[in-house]
Motif scaffolding. Structure first.
Motif, PDB file in Angstrom:
ATOM      1  N   LYS A 265      18.871 -28.325  -9.020  1.00 38.31           N
ATOM      2  CA  LYS A 265      20.029 -28.717  -9.459  1.00 38.31           C
ATOM      3  C   LYS A 265      21.172 -27.426  -9.586  1.00 38.31           C
ATOM      4  O   LYS A 265      22.431 -27.851  -9.409  1.00 38.31           O
ATOM      5  CB  LYS A 265      19.879 -29.353 -10.976  1.00 38.31           C
ATOM      6  N   VAL A 266      20.626 -26.176  -9.913  1.00 39.37           N
ATOM      7  CA  VAL A 266      21.525 -25.169  -9.997  1.00 39.37           C
ATOM      8  C   VAL A 266      21.895 -24.933  -8.722  1.00 39.37           C
ATOM      9  O   VAL A 266      23.172 -24.617  -8.452  1.00 39.37           O
ATOM     10  CB  VAL A 266      20.764 -24.088 -10.652  1.00 39.37           C
ATOM     11  N   TRP A 267      21.026 -24.814  -7.601  1.00 34.54           N
ATOM     12  CA  TRP A 267      21.745 -24.548  -6.214  1.00 34.54           C
ATOM     13  C   TRP A 267      22.554 -25.574  -5.880  1.00 34.54           C
ATOM     14  O   TRP A 267      23.546 -25.126  -5.115  1.00 34.54           O
ATOM     15  CB  TRP A 267      20.427 -24.598  -5.413  1.00 34.54           C
ATOM     16  N   PHE A 268      22.258 -26.791  -5.995  1.00 32.03           N
ATOM     17  CA  PHE A 268      23.127 -27.788  -5.468  1.00 32.03           C
ATOM     18  C   PHE A 268      24.707 -27.755  -6.321  1.00 32.03           C
ATOM     19  O   PHE A 268      25.702 -27.586  -5.427  1.00 32.03           O
ATOM     20  CB  PHE A 268      22.883 -29.133  -5.878  1.00 32.03           C
ATOM     21  N   ASN A 269      24.693 -27.534  -7.656  1.00 30.71           N
ATOM     22  CA  ASN A 269      25.942 -27.188  -8.295  1.00 30.71           C
ATOM     23  C   ASN A 269      26.687 -25.889  -7.784  1.00 30.71           C
ATOM     24  O   ASN A 269      27.864 -25.958  -7.947  1.00 30.71           O
ATOM     25  CB  ASN A 269      25.686 -27.243  -9.592  1.00 30.71           C
TER      26      ASN A 269
ATOM     27  N   GLU B 130      14.649 -29.664  -3.309  1.00 31.08           N
ATOM     28  CA  GLU B 130      14.537 -31.293  -3.494  1.00 31.08           C
ATOM     29  C   GLU B 130      15.082 -32.151  -2.546  1.00 31.08           C
ATOM     30  O   GLU B 130      16.251 -32.121  -2.244  1.00 31.08           O
ATOM     31  CB  GLU B 130      15.231 -31.399  -4.895  1.00 31.08           C
ATOM     32  N   PRO B 131      14.435 -32.440  -1.680  1.00 30.51           N
ATOM     33  CA  PRO B 131      14.718 -33.045  -0.503  1.00 30.51           C
ATOM     34  C   PRO B 131      15.835 -34.358  -0.432  1.00 30.51           C
ATOM     35  O   PRO B 131      16.719 -34.687   0.095  1.00 30.51           O
ATOM     36  CB  PRO B 131      13.370 -33.786   0.222  1.00 30.51           C
ATOM     37  N   LYS B 132      15.553 -35.181  -1.703  1.00 31.62           N
ATOM     38  CA  LYS B 132      16.506 -36.083  -1.899  1.00 31.62           C
ATOM     39  C   LYS B 132      18.037 -35.614  -2.142  1.00 31.62           C
ATOM     40  O   LYS B 132      18.943 -36.378  -2.016  1.00 31.62           O
ATOM     41  CB  LYS B 132      16.256 -37.071  -3.075  1.00 31.62           C
TER      42      LYS B 132
ATOM     43  N   ALA C  76      22.512 -36.338  -1.089  1.00 34.50           N
ATOM     44  CA  ALA C  76      23.308 -36.567  -2.368  1.00 34.50           C
ATOM     45  C   ALA C  76      25.039 -36.383  -2.258  1.00 34.50           C
ATOM     46  O   ALA C  76      25.366 -35.461  -1.391  1.00 34.50           O
ATOM     47  CB  ALA C  76      23.063 -35.664  -3.536  1.00 34.50           C
ATOM     48  N   LYS C  77      25.653 -37.170  -2.951  1.00 32.42           N
ATOM     49  CA  LYS C  77      27.189 -37.177  -3.018  1.00 32.42           C
ATOM     50  C   LYS C  77      27.279 -35.744  -3.322  1.00 32.42           C
ATOM     51  O   LYS C  77      26.993 -35.377  -4.269  1.00 32.42           O
ATOM     52  CB  LYS C  77      27.683 -38.136  -3.878  1.00 32.42           C
ATOM     53  N   ARG C  78      28.472 -35.212  -2.692  1.00 30.45           N
ATOM     54  CA  ARG C  78      28.697 -33.577  -2.751  1.00 30.45           C
ATOM     55  C   ARG C  78      29.675 -33.713  -4.259  1.00 30.45           C
ATOM     56  O   ARG C  78      30.907 -33.502  -4.028  1.00 30.45           O
ATOM     57  CB  ARG C  78      29.462 -33.188  -1.573  1.00 30.45           C
ATOM     58  N   GLU C  79      29.096 -33.756  -5.239  1.00 32.70           N
ATOM     59  CA  GLU C  79      29.831 -33.693  -6.647  1.00 32.70           C
ATOM     60  C   GLU C  79      28.911 -33.063  -7.818  1.00 32.70           C
ATOM     61  O   GLU C  79      27.728 -33.173  -7.304  1.00 32.70           O
ATOM     62  CB  GLU C  79      30.355 -34.884  -7.215  1.00 32.70           C
ATOM     63  N   ILE C  80      29.362 -32.619  -8.587  1.00 29.30           N
ATOM     64  CA  ILE C  80      28.689 -31.643  -9.459  1.00 29.30           C
ATOM     65  C   ILE C  80      27.765 -32.533 -10.064  1.00 29.30           C
ATOM     66  O   ILE C  80      28.047 -33.814 -10.547  1.00 29.30           O
ATOM     67  CB  ILE C  80      29.681 -31.031 -10.587  1.00 29.30           C
ATOM     68  N   LEU C  81      26.623 -32.089 -10.414  1.00 30.68           N
ATOM     69  CA  LEU C  81      25.588 -32.890 -11.102  1.00 30.68           C
ATOM     70  C   LEU C  81      25.200 -32.378 -12.539  1.00 30.68           C
ATOM     71  O   LEU C  81      25.195 -31.184 -12.949  1.00 30.68           O
ATOM     72  CB  LEU C  81      24.050 -32.503 -10.319  1.00 30.68           C
TER      73      LEU C  81
END
Length: 191
Positions: free
Chosen positions: A150-154, A179-181, A185-190
């Motif tokens: 989640k930190v990497w995605f954000n 995290e393959p899912k 994922a939609k490119r918006e903040i988690l």
């Protein structure tokens, strides 16, 4: 046993507090909260009970109730870093962006116990459009939580907003590897 000791042992509020602590330690937060509330209603005034009940409310997602308990604690102990962090987290969860930023920035930068605040601050600064502060906070979060998807995605979302497209793509792909899912994922903040 003298009569005063015997009366305290039979005190329903004291029994509720003790049972609440037992349930709390066993992870039964809902029941613990009920016992703590009974103990408070019965006259227990120990400030620790507010902390335990506040944590139970927090665990159950009852943020308004948790906030009430932590507000009382902060009035009594304004320099308690954990209470400030908890109130900041509650404000984060309830959308009080200025309040959350205020509380979370009062936690000393090098305080290790609440380092997840850097992730929360990055999200909060992103939401306010302060991308420079968001980038600074997410960099700290990445250094502390290098395996948290989640930190990497954000980080990718924040880097994209800050004009760092190449790094943003790398951060999103790192999140997807962890995290393959997240790959789709939609490119918006988690949150």
């Amino acid at each position: 046993m003298d009569s005063r000791t015997e009366n305290r042992a039979e005190d329903p509020a004291k029994k509720a507090y003790i049972e609440g602590l037992k349930r709390y330690r066993d992870g039964d937060m809902k029941e613990a909260c009920n016992y703590f509330t009974s103990a408070i209603a019965g006259g227990i005034t120990d400030f620790d009970i507010l902390y335990y009940r506040g944590m139970c409310h927090l665990d159950a997602g009852r943020y308004a109730e948790a906030l009430t308990d932590f507000e009382v604690l902060i009035r009594q102990y304004p320099d308690n870093i954990e209470y400030l962090f908890r109130r900041g987290f509650i404000r984060y969860k309830t959308g009080d962006i200025p309040g959350a930023i205020s509380d979370l920035t009062m936690v000393p930068p090098d305080h290790p116990d609440f380092s997840i605040r850097w992730h929360y601050l990055s999200v909060l600064y992103y939401k306010t459009g302060n991308y420079d502060a968001a980038l600074e906070a997410i960099e700290k979060a990445l250094s502390l939580f290098p395996t948290m998807p989640k930190v990497w995605f954000n980080a990718g979302i924040i880097m994209q907003a800050g004009g760092l497209s190449d790094r943003a793509d790398l951060a999103i792909s790192t999140a997807a590897r962890l995290e393959p899912k997240l790959a789709n994922a939609k490119r918006e903040i988690l949150e």
